[in-house]
Write an enzyme that holds these catalytic residues in place. Structure first.
Site: not given
Ligand code: DOR
Ligand code: ZN
Length: 430
Positions: A52, A54-55, A86, A173, A272, A299, A303, A318
């Site tokens: 899990h 996010h790149l 996403n 999720h 989240n 996760d 950001h 995040g």
């Molecule tokens: O905290 C989170 N950030 N939860 C998620 O489900 C998505 C993620 C994000 O893409 O920033």
């Molecule tokens: Zn999530």
């Protein structure tokens, strides 16, 4: 190369590991004139696998790219990461999945496996072309609308039916959006005091219970993302006892951090699902030790400053995770005696590889196996500084914290990808 004097899985006497042509050629007392990597007192593990991550590429390159995220992964001891869909555009077609996969190969620091979206545009109503993505060059094996819940039970049921037929995994999720509209923090005492709208644990628990029933009937494999609540653990216990194909992950931050940290409204702690209570972190640690929660997944959610250095309500959820995951796991699980290094290998490498059916990761440290490894100094300590991490974004919740254990080197199929805090061999500058 000879990895000199490490202890595989932190067990037994130190041994030398001879690596040739990407494979472990010999373990024991090695006499050869190959290049030596001095690993005296270090722990040798199979390379870490993150289900899990996010790149952010394509579309969110002000926070992370596949290149900088790969660097963070290699520095964190990872040899494979699963990149969530996403992005902008959403990875809901074979074309985008193949782009992410190829870019990962080009950079070559870590195996980047794209996760495909379950629904078109992650909008929740129409199934994406799961078969096309599964059969593409990217060989997508996990699908998720992460960031959002697949809320419609009929859509989720069909996705699990396809998952059974394609032999892939649906990663949910779990968040009932009807129960979390406007939610900003764990529903409890802290949120009440701070005047933040609550995210009730039942929003997670009820979706997981529903999805387990759907997975049972469809025969498909369900994976529960970032379990955050003690209530969900109870649901998992029953589902696993009933033989349902369900696996689950917990994040390092949900093992360590609680909603008490929200007192100053610092959005670095907004995530989240939200940080919950000490009773939850405790239950999650126990569930991970017992195997009810199968694995740890970061996760990792970078950001850009404009989305974090702002008021709480407007901030995005995040936090960074790739370079701190191992240390947080050592602090929360190894030091208190809940897991040994074998256990670390299980939850950060073997089980995640197994859940998605990766044949070339999470393998035993044995002669004839690929040299895909992480070398760890168990006695080191370091202080986390967001601006020293490889990610473009700096949103680490561990800023200034002193954490135990450090990744000294990472090796992918015999090639050193990171050593002593620097990435190797890649074209990475970050
Ligand atoms: O905290 C989170 N950030 N939860 C998620 O489900 C998505 C993620 C994000 O893409 O920033
Ligand atoms: Zn999530």
């Amino acid at each position: 190369m000879i990895i000199r004097g490490s202890r595989p899985y932190g067990e037994g006497e130190p041994v030398d590991v001879l690596v040739r042509n990407g494979v472990i050629a010999e373990i024991g007392d090695v006499t050869a004139d190959d290049e030596v990597l001095d690993a005296d007192g270090l722990v040798l593990l199979p390379g870490l696998v993150d289900l899990h991550t996010h790149l952010r590429e394509p579309g969110g390159e002000d926070a992370e790219t596949i290149e900088t995220g790969s660097a963070a992964a290699a520095l964190g001891g990872f040899t494979a990461v699963f990149a969530m869909p996403n992005t902008d555009p959403v990875a809901d077609t074979a074309v985008i999945a193949e782009y992410v996969y190829r870019r990962g190969r080009e950079i070559g620091l870590v195996d980047v496996h794209p996760v495909g979206a379950v629904t078109v545009g992650q909008r929740g109503d129409q199934l994406a072309e799961l078969g096309m993505m599964a059969n593409s060059a990217a060989a997508v094996r996990m699908f998720s609308d992460d960031g959002r819940c697949v809320h419609d039970p009929l859509v989720m049921r069909r996705a699990l039916e396809y998952a059974a037929a394609l032999d892939v995994v649906i990663a949910q999720h779990a968040e009932d959006p009807r129960l979390t509209a406007g939610a900003q923090a764990h529903e409890g005492v802290v949120a009440s005091k701070l005047g933040l709208a609550g995210w009730p644990a039942a929003a997670e628990e009820t979706i997981v219970a529903r999805d387990c029933a759907l997975a049972r009937d469809a025969g498909g494999a369900l994976h529960v993302c970032h379990v955050s609540s003690v209530r969900t653990v109870a649901v998992l216990r029953d589902a696993k006892a009933a033989g349902i194909r369900v696996s689950a992950e917990v994040t390092p931050h949900h093992l360590m951090l609680t909603d008490e940290l929200l007192a100053d409204y610092d959005p670095v702690f907004k995530v989240n699902p939200p940080l919950r209570t000490a009773a939850d972190t405790e239950a999650l640690r126990t569930a991970l030790a017992e195997g009810l929660i199968d694995c740890v997944a970061t996760d990792h959610a970078p950001h850009a400053p404009q989305h974090k250095d702002c008021e709480w309500d407007g901030a995005r959820p995040g936090m960074l995770g790739l370079q701190t995951a191992l240390s947080v796991l050592v602090s929360t699980m190894v030091e208190p005696g809940l897991l040994d290094w074998r256990g670390v290998a299980r939850v950060l490498s073997e089980r995640p590889a197994d859940i998605v059916g990766l044949a070339d990761q999470g393998r035993p440290i044995a002669v004839g196996e690929l040299a895909t490894l992480a070398l760890i100094d168990p006695t080191a300590q370091w202080t986390v500084r967001g601006d020293e991490l490889a990610s473009i974004a700096g949103n680490t919740p561990y800023e200034g914290m002193r954490l135990p254990a450090r990744v000294v080197a990472t090796m992918l199929r015999g090639r050193v990808t990171a050593q002593d805090g620097k990435v190797q061999g890649g074209r990475v500058t970050a």
